[in-house]
Design a protein around this motif. Structure first.
Motif, PDB file in Angstrom:
ATOM      1  N   THR A 274       0.832  -1.206   0.000  1.00  0.00           N
ATOM      2  CA  THR A 274       0.000   0.000   0.000  1.00  0.00           C
ATOM      3  C   THR A 274       0.860   1.247   0.000  1.00  0.00           C
ATOM      4  N   ARG A 275       1.936   1.220   0.789  1.00  0.00           N
ATOM      5  CA  ARG A 275       2.868   2.354   0.845  1.00  0.00           C
ATOM      6  C   ARG A 275       3.492   2.603  -0.518  1.00  0.00           C
ATOM      7  N   PHE A 276       3.789   1.541  -1.258  1.00  0.00           N
ATOM      8  CA  PHE A 276       4.376   1.681  -2.592  1.00  0.00           C
ATOM      9  C   PHE A 276       3.473   2.516  -3.494  1.00  0.00           C
ATOM     10  N   PHE A 277       2.187   2.208  -3.494  1.00  0.00           N
ATOM     11  CA  PHE A 277       1.265   2.939  -4.371  1.00  0.00           C
ATOM     12  C   PHE A 277       1.028   4.362  -3.869  1.00  0.00           C
ATOM     13  N   GLU A 278       1.131   4.577  -2.569  1.00  0.00           N
ATOM     14  CA  GLU A 278       1.049   5.942  -2.051  1.00  0.00           C
ATOM     15  C   GLU A 278       2.198   6.784  -2.592  1.00  0.00           C
ATOM     16  N   ILE A 279       3.397   6.204  -2.636  1.00  0.00           N
ATOM     17  CA  ILE A 279       4.548   6.927  -3.166  1.00  0.00           C
ATOM     18  C   ILE A 279       4.395   7.155  -4.667  1.00  0.00           C
ATOM     19  N   ALA A 280       3.866   6.137  -5.372  1.00  0.00           N
ATOM     20  CA  ALA A 280       3.645   6.292  -6.813  1.00  0.00           C
ATOM     21  C   ALA A 280       2.708   7.466  -7.091  1.00  0.00           C
ATOM     22  N   ASN A 281       1.742   7.690  -6.218  1.00  0.00           N
ATOM     23  CA  ASN A 281       0.783   8.777  -6.403  1.00  0.00           C
ATOM     24  C   ASN A 281       1.294  10.109  -5.873  1.00  0.00           C
ATOM     25  N   GLY A 282       2.389  10.089  -5.133  1.00  0.00           N
ATOM     26  CA  GLY A 282       2.882  11.296  -4.479  1.00  0.00           C
ATOM     27  C   GLY A 282       3.812  12.121  -5.338  1.00  0.00           C
ATOM     28  N   PRO A 283       4.312  13.220  -4.773  1.00  0.00           N
ATOM     29  CA  PRO A 283       5.135  14.146  -5.548  1.00  0.00           C
ATOM     30  C   PRO A 283       6.580  13.698  -5.758  1.00  0.00           C
ATOM     31  N   ASP A 284       7.117  12.802  -4.928  1.00  0.00           N
ATOM     32  CA  ASP A 284       8.501  12.360  -5.098  1.00  0.00           C
ATOM     33  C   ASP A 284       8.638  10.901  -4.675  1.00  0.00           C
ATOM     34  N   GLU A 285       9.848  10.388  -4.769  1.00  0.00           N
ATOM     35  CA  GLU A 285      10.083   8.973  -4.524  1.00  0.00           C
ATOM     36  C   GLU A 285      11.023   8.734  -3.338  1.00  0.00           C
ATOM     37  N   ALA A 286      11.217   9.740  -2.485  1.00  0.00           N
ATOM     38  CA  ALA A 286      12.160   9.599  -1.377  1.00  0.00           C
ATOM     39  C   ALA A 286      11.774   8.455  -0.444  1.00  0.00           C
ATOM     40  N   GLY A 287      10.479   8.198  -0.295  1.00  0.00           N
ATOM     41  CA  GLY A 287      10.018   7.156   0.608  1.00  0.00           C
ATOM     42  C   GLY A 287      10.406   5.750   0.193  1.00  0.00           C
ATOM     43  N   LEU A 288      10.851   5.583  -1.048  1.00  0.00           N
ATOM     44  CA  LEU A 288      11.255   4.250  -1.502  1.00  0.00           C
ATOM     45  C   LEU A 288      12.423   3.703  -0.677  1.00  0.00           C
ATOM     46  N   ASP A 289      13.261   4.611  -0.166  1.00  0.00           N
ATOM     47  CA  ASP A 289      14.427   4.180   0.609  1.00  0.00           C
ATOM     48  C   ASP A 289      14.030   3.416   1.863  1.00  0.00           C
ATOM     49  N   GLU A 290      12.789   3.619   2.339  1.00  0.00           N
ATOM     50  CA  GLU A 290      12.342   2.996   3.572  1.00  0.00           C
ATOM     51  C   GLU A 290      12.212   1.479   3.443  1.00  0.00           C
ATOM     52  N   PHE A 291      11.804   0.991   2.270  1.00  0.00           N
ATOM     53  CA  PHE A 291      11.428  -0.423   2.185  1.00  0.00           C
ATOM     54  C   PHE A 291      11.746  -1.087   0.846  1.00  0.00           C
ATOM     55  N   VAL A 292      12.403  -0.404  -0.067  1.00  0.00           N
ATOM     56  CA  VAL A 292      12.790  -1.021  -1.340  1.00  0.00           C
ATOM     57  C   VAL A 292      14.279  -1.343  -1.282  1.00  0.00           C
TER      58      VAL A 292
END
Length: 230
Positions: free
Chosen positions: A104-122
């Protein structure tokens, strides 16, 4: 409310116990109400066996207990154990499948303004499997680049329609609606509104997204953009 029953027993006949459960699953097909069952052995004491059975509700569990096959299997189970099994009955008040939360977090980031959150769990060595992509992503940075490409080309939103989890894998059926507002695959903005559906299967390990397999209606998208005729 989901209901879970935990059965504790002590036996050195684990294989016979598993065979007994296979027989019960086969004989109660189409009538049992158990949603899933997990059998585990205690690492500190291999003769300590725990079975966790999940039901949609307590009432469904009682219906399951009333099946004649369930009563027979229980009596045979007792015969395999050193002493009568003990039962713990639980009404589930919280049930979070952590990998589904990460998906769910992945798709939230996809819909958001940037991709910084990917570092948390990718994972840094994340691998992408996308038959429509000219180059497969082989790292987290590649994934970030692909996301930016889509965000540059479209003002879009992805909606997860359905999600299923099985072990370390989460399968998501999603839809996307967007407006072609920027350059995408050498095509300048057309301001066309497009729609697309797809399925993404994600594999997690140790709380990190390791791989994803994408299937989506790329041909339909190209047609909506006027790139191909169908």
């Amino acid at each position: 409310m989901t209901f879970v029953q935990i059965v504790d027993c002590k036996t050195d006949q684990v294989d016979a116990l598993n065979s007994l459960m296979d027989t019960w699953v086969e004989q109660t097909k189409g009538r049992r109400t158990a949603a899933r069952s997990i059998v585990g052995t205690d690492r500190e004491n291999l003769r300590h066996v725990v079975e966790i059975v999940e039901f949609p509700s307590y009432e469904e569990a009682m219906r399951n207990s009333d099946l004649p096959e369930t009563d027979r299997v229980f009596r045979e189970m007792v015969a395999l154990c050193d002493e009568p099994p003990t039962f713990t009955n639980l009404d589930v008040v919280r049930d979070e499948q952590l990998n589904k939360l990460l998906a769910t977090r992945f798709f939230e980031i996809a819909n958001g303004p940037d991709e910084a959150g990917l570092d948390e769990f990718v994972a840094e060595d994340y691998r992408d499997h996308d038959p429509a992509a000219p180059r497969q992503s082989a790292s987290r940075e590649d994934l970030r680049r692909v996301m930016r490409m889509w965000k540059t080309g479209f003002d879009f939103r992805m909606t997860v329609e359905h999600m299923m989890a099985d072990g370390d894998t989460v399968c998501c059926r999603w839809s996307m609606t967007g407006k072609h507002t920027g350059e995408f695959m050498d095509l300048l903005a057309t301001d066309k509104v497009v729609e697309m559906t797809g399925i993404t299967t994600m594999r997690f390990q140790d709380g990190m997204l390791r791989e994803a397999w994408w299937q989506y209606d790329n041909a339909g998208l190209m047609k909506q953009l006027g790139l191909i005729r169908m």
